[in-house]
Design a protein around this motif. Structure first.
Motif, PDB file in Angstrom:
ATOM      1  N   ASP A   1       0.782  -1.294  -0.037  1.00  0.00           N
ATOM      2  CA  ASP A   1      -0.059  -0.056   0.214  1.00  0.00           C
ATOM      3  C   ASP A   1       0.717   1.235  -0.082  1.00  0.00           C
ATOM      4  OD1 ASP A   1      -2.510  -0.976   0.103  1.00  0.00           O
ATOM      5  OD2 ASP A   1      -2.718  -0.994   2.099  1.00  0.00           O
ATOM      6  N   LYS A   2       0.049   2.517  -0.583  1.00  0.00           N
ATOM      7  CA  LYS A   2       0.721   3.706  -0.326  1.00  0.00           C
ATOM      8  C   LYS A   2       2.023   3.876  -1.047  1.00  0.00           C
ATOM      9  CE  LYS A   2      -2.388   4.529   3.000  1.00  0.00           C
ATOM     10  NZ  LYS A   2      -3.695   5.168   2.541  1.00  0.00           N
ATOM     11  N   ARG A   3       2.152   3.135  -2.264  1.00  0.00           N
ATOM     12  CA  ARG A   3       3.586   3.301  -3.078  1.00  0.00           C
ATOM     13  C   ARG A   3       2.885   3.600  -4.648  1.00  0.00           C
ATOM     14  NH1 ARG A   3       6.424  -2.401  -2.808  1.00  0.00           N
ATOM     15  NH2 ARG A   3       7.711  -1.269  -4.215  1.00  0.00           N
ATOM     16  N   GLY A   4       1.768   4.003  -4.801  1.00  0.00           N
ATOM     17  CA  GLY A   4       1.153   4.413  -5.974  1.00  0.00           C
ATOM     18  C   GLY A   4       1.295   3.538  -6.783  1.00  0.00           C
ATOM     19  N   LEU A   5       1.160   2.143  -6.670  1.00  0.00           N
ATOM     20  CA  LEU A   5       1.005   1.134  -7.668  1.00  0.00           C
ATOM     21  C   LEU A   5      -0.367   0.992  -8.257  1.00  0.00           C
ATOM     22  CD1 LEU A   5       2.595  -1.632  -5.644  1.00  0.00           C
ATOM     23  CD2 LEU A   5       3.449  -0.414  -7.620  1.00  0.00           C
ATOM     24  N   ALA A   6      -1.402   1.512  -7.721  1.00  0.00           N
ATOM     25  CA  ALA A   6      -2.537   1.664  -8.390  1.00  0.00           C
ATOM     26  C   ALA A   6      -2.641   2.503  -9.652  1.00  0.00           C
ATOM     27  CB  ALA A   6      -3.788   2.136  -7.422  1.00  0.00           C
ATOM     28  N   THR A   7      -2.179   3.623  -9.503  1.00  0.00           N
ATOM     29  CA  THR A   7      -1.667   4.671 -10.571  1.00  0.00           C
ATOM     30  C   THR A   7      -1.003   3.960 -11.714  1.00  0.00           C
ATOM     31  OG1 THR A   7      -1.980   6.649  -9.029  1.00  0.00           O
ATOM     32  CG2 THR A   7      -0.895   6.911 -11.094  1.00  0.00           C
ATOM     33  N   THR A   8       0.126   3.252 -11.110  1.00  0.00           N
ATOM     34  CA  THR A   8       1.068   2.230 -12.097  1.00  0.00           C
ATOM     35  C   THR A   8       0.146   1.777 -12.870  1.00  0.00           C
ATOM     36  OG1 THR A   8       2.763   2.620 -10.736  1.00  0.00           O
ATOM     37  CG2 THR A   8       2.831   0.825 -12.448  1.00  0.00           C
ATOM     38  N   VAL A   9      -0.864   0.825 -12.457  1.00  0.00           N
ATOM     39  CA  VAL A   9      -1.548  -0.040 -13.242  1.00  0.00           C
ATOM     40  C   VAL A   9      -2.526   0.737 -13.947  1.00  0.00           C
ATOM     41  CG1 VAL A   9      -3.745  -1.631 -12.952  1.00  0.00           C
ATOM     42  CG2 VAL A   9      -1.718  -1.946 -11.533  1.00  0.00           C
ATOM     43  N   LEU A  10      -3.237   1.684 -13.576  1.00  0.00           N
ATOM     44  CA  LEU A  10      -4.124   2.652 -14.463  1.00  0.00           C
ATOM     45  C   LEU A  10      -3.540   3.138 -15.535  1.00  0.00           C
ATOM     46  CD1 LEU A  10      -6.542   3.922 -11.757  1.00  0.00           C
ATOM     47  CD2 LEU A  10      -6.954   1.989 -13.074  1.00  0.00           C
ATOM     48  N   SER A  11      -2.175   3.761 -15.352  1.00  0.00           N
ATOM     49  CA  SER A  11      -1.440   4.464 -16.389  1.00  0.00           C
ATOM     50  C   SER A  11      -0.768   3.489 -17.424  1.00  0.00           C
ATOM     51  CB  SER A  11      -0.206   5.132 -15.711  1.00  0.00           C
ATOM     52  OG  SER A  11      -0.591   6.236 -14.781  1.00  0.00           O
ATOM     53  N   GLY A  12      -0.501   2.294 -16.931  1.00  0.00           N
ATOM     54  CA  GLY A  12      -0.285   1.156 -17.734  1.00  0.00           C
ATOM     55  C   GLY A  12      -1.383   0.745 -18.884  1.00  0.00           C
ATOM     56  N   LEU A  13      -2.428   0.791 -18.358  1.00  0.00           N
ATOM     57  CA  LEU A  13      -3.679   0.652 -19.275  1.00  0.00           C
ATOM     58  C   LEU A  13      -3.805   1.662 -19.925  1.00  0.00           C
ATOM     59  CD1 LEU A  13      -5.905  -1.399 -16.505  1.00  0.00           C
ATOM     60  CD2 LEU A  13      -4.818  -2.288 -18.468  1.00  0.00           C
ATOM     61  N   THR A  14      -3.785   2.753 -19.459  1.00  0.00           N
ATOM     62  CA  THR A  14      -4.291   3.837 -20.417  1.00  0.00           C
ATOM     63  C   THR A  14      -3.283   4.127 -21.623  1.00  0.00           C
ATOM     64  OG1 THR A  14      -4.874   5.098 -18.704  1.00  0.00           O
ATOM     65  CG2 THR A  14      -4.293   6.593 -20.368  1.00  0.00           C
ATOM     66  N   GLN A  15      -1.971   3.934 -21.409  1.00  0.00           N
ATOM     67  CA  GLN A  15      -1.071   3.690 -22.286  1.00  0.00           C
ATOM     68  C   GLN A  15      -1.115   2.806 -23.478  1.00  0.00           C
ATOM     69  OE1 GLN A  15       3.189   3.226 -21.180  1.00  0.00           O
ATOM     70  NE2 GLN A  15       4.052   3.165 -23.037  1.00  0.00           N
ATOM     71  N   ARG A  16      -1.808   1.652 -23.048  1.00  0.00           N
ATOM     72  CA  ARG A  16      -2.146   0.589 -24.064  1.00  0.00           C
ATOM     73  C   ARG A  16      -3.293   1.131 -25.005  1.00  0.00           C
ATOM     74  NH1 ARG A  16      -0.202  -4.930 -22.560  1.00  0.00           N
ATOM     75  NH2 ARG A  16       1.557  -4.418 -21.304  1.00  0.00           N
ATOM     76  N   ALA A  17      -4.301   1.742 -24.360  1.00  0.00           N
ATOM     77  CA  ALA A  17      -5.510   2.212 -25.117  1.00  0.00           C
ATOM     78  C   ALA A  17      -4.818   3.382 -26.019  1.00  0.00           C
ATOM     79  CB  ALA A  17      -6.269   2.737 -23.997  1.00  0.00           C
ATOM     80  N   ARG A  18      -4.150   3.990 -25.565  1.00  0.00           N
ATOM     81  CA  ARG A  18      -3.561   5.074 -26.693  1.00  0.00           C
ATOM     82  C   ARG A  18      -2.979   4.448 -27.804  1.00  0.00           C
ATOM     83  NH1 ARG A  18      -7.399   8.142 -24.512  1.00  0.00           N
ATOM     84  NH2 ARG A  18      -6.885   9.260 -22.841  1.00  0.00           N
ATOM     85  N   GLU A  19      -1.970   3.861 -27.464  1.00  0.00           N
ATOM     86  CA  GLU A  19      -1.344   3.105 -28.706  1.00  0.00           C
ATOM     87  C   GLU A  19      -2.304   2.479 -29.332  1.00  0.00           C
ATOM     88  OE1 GLU A  19       1.246   0.270 -26.302  1.00  0.00           O
ATOM     89  OE2 GLU A  19       2.489   1.954 -25.644  1.00  0.00           O
ATOM     90  N   ASP A  20      -3.494   1.912 -29.085  1.00  0.00           N
ATOM     91  CA  ASP A  20      -4.412   1.136 -29.779  1.00  0.00           C
ATOM     92  C   ASP A  20      -5.352   2.280 -30.551  1.00  0.00           C
ATOM     93  OD1 ASP A  20      -3.125  -0.918 -29.244  1.00  0.00           O
ATOM     94  OD2 ASP A  20      -4.563  -1.623 -27.904  1.00  0.00           O
ATOM     95  N   GLY A  21      -5.072   3.512 -30.247  1.00  0.00           N
ATOM     96  CA  GLY A  21      -5.928   4.690 -30.859  1.00  0.00           C
ATOM     97  C   GLY A  21      -7.330   4.811 -30.213  1.00  0.00           C
TER      98      GLY A  21
END
Length: 243
Positions: A113-133
């Motif tokens: 907890d408290k390490r920003g890992l949820a943001t890491t997950v969400l950012s990783g998924l968002t990046q894939r969405a952007r890459e896929d248009g």
């Protein structure tokens, strides 16, 4: 830290399952829609099912989402988690081009907890969405503290803010800090039904009479009908859209 898909590392399935189950109430796993659609989600959308590994290669967080077609209008949103899954799978099978990624779940090991890992997950998924248009990123949030206020409608709860203007709810705040804005309640996000005995097993409670019950970790009341031997729960979530 390393991000991998679950398809890339099936050897980590058991670790991932522990992370995903430890913070969710048992009744959540008895929604009939995932039982019908989740195998196809895993088959079609493995790119959007990711895990975060620590430096020793252990699973510390993960999350997944589904791509679907959405107009960008609030009134056209799916009714919630279940409907997003149905629209994604059936849209894929019909050949409908997706425009939107919907986050479906994210989890962090309680040891990290408290390490920003949820943001890491969400950012990783968002990046894939952007890459896929994909042009939109949305999520039917299950706010962390809403279970403390099961009698309060989601629309009202979503408007509760702190002095800094952010939500009182930690999970909503996580998304707001990533640039998300609240769209609307997802009034019928998940529907879970079972016998009275099943509900008593899932919740470790007794339901001796017909009525509406406050259940630990439930965001809304659970209705028990002793005469028909049925318990039903309709969960309201909250749609947000990321910038």
């Amino acid at each position: 830290m390393e991000i991998v898909t679950r398809a890339d590392r099936p050897d980590l399935d058991e670790q991932a399952a522990v992370v995903f189950r430890e913070r969710w109430p048992e009744f959540i796993f008895h929604d009939d829609v995932p039982k019908k659609y989740l195998a196809r989600v895993e088959q079609f959308f493995s790119r959007y099912d990711i895990m975060v590994l620590d430096d020793e290669g252990a699973v510390v967080a993960g999350g997944w989402g589904v791509p679907l077609a959405w107009s960008g209008k609030t009134e056209d949103l799916p009714s919630g988690y279940d409907d997003a899954m149905v629209q994604a799978v059936e849209g894929h099978e019909a050949g409908t081009p997706p425009t939107t990624l919907s986050f479906m779940a994210a989890a962090v090991s309680s040891k990290h907890d408290k390490r920003g890992l949820a943001t890491t997950v969400l950012s990783g998924l968002t990046q894939r969405a952007r890459e896929d248009g994909l042009t939109h990123v949305i999520a039917p949030l299950r706010p962390t503290w809403k279970h403390r206020y099961p009698l309060v409608p989601m629309a009202e709860y979503a408007g509760w803010t702190r002095a800094d203007g952010l939500s009182v709810d930690p999970w909503i705040r996580t998304h707001q800090r990533m640039g998300a804005r609240i769209l609307a309640p997802a009034a019928r996000s998940m529907v879970i039904e079972g016998t009275v005995a099943e509900w008593e097993s899932w919740t470790e409670m007794a339901f001796p009479v017909t009525g509406d019950y406050v259940v630990p970790d439930a965001l809304n009341l659970v209705h028990i009908d002793r005469e028909t031997d049925r318990g039903s729960y309709v969960e309201e979530n909250l749609w947000v859209q990321h910038a």
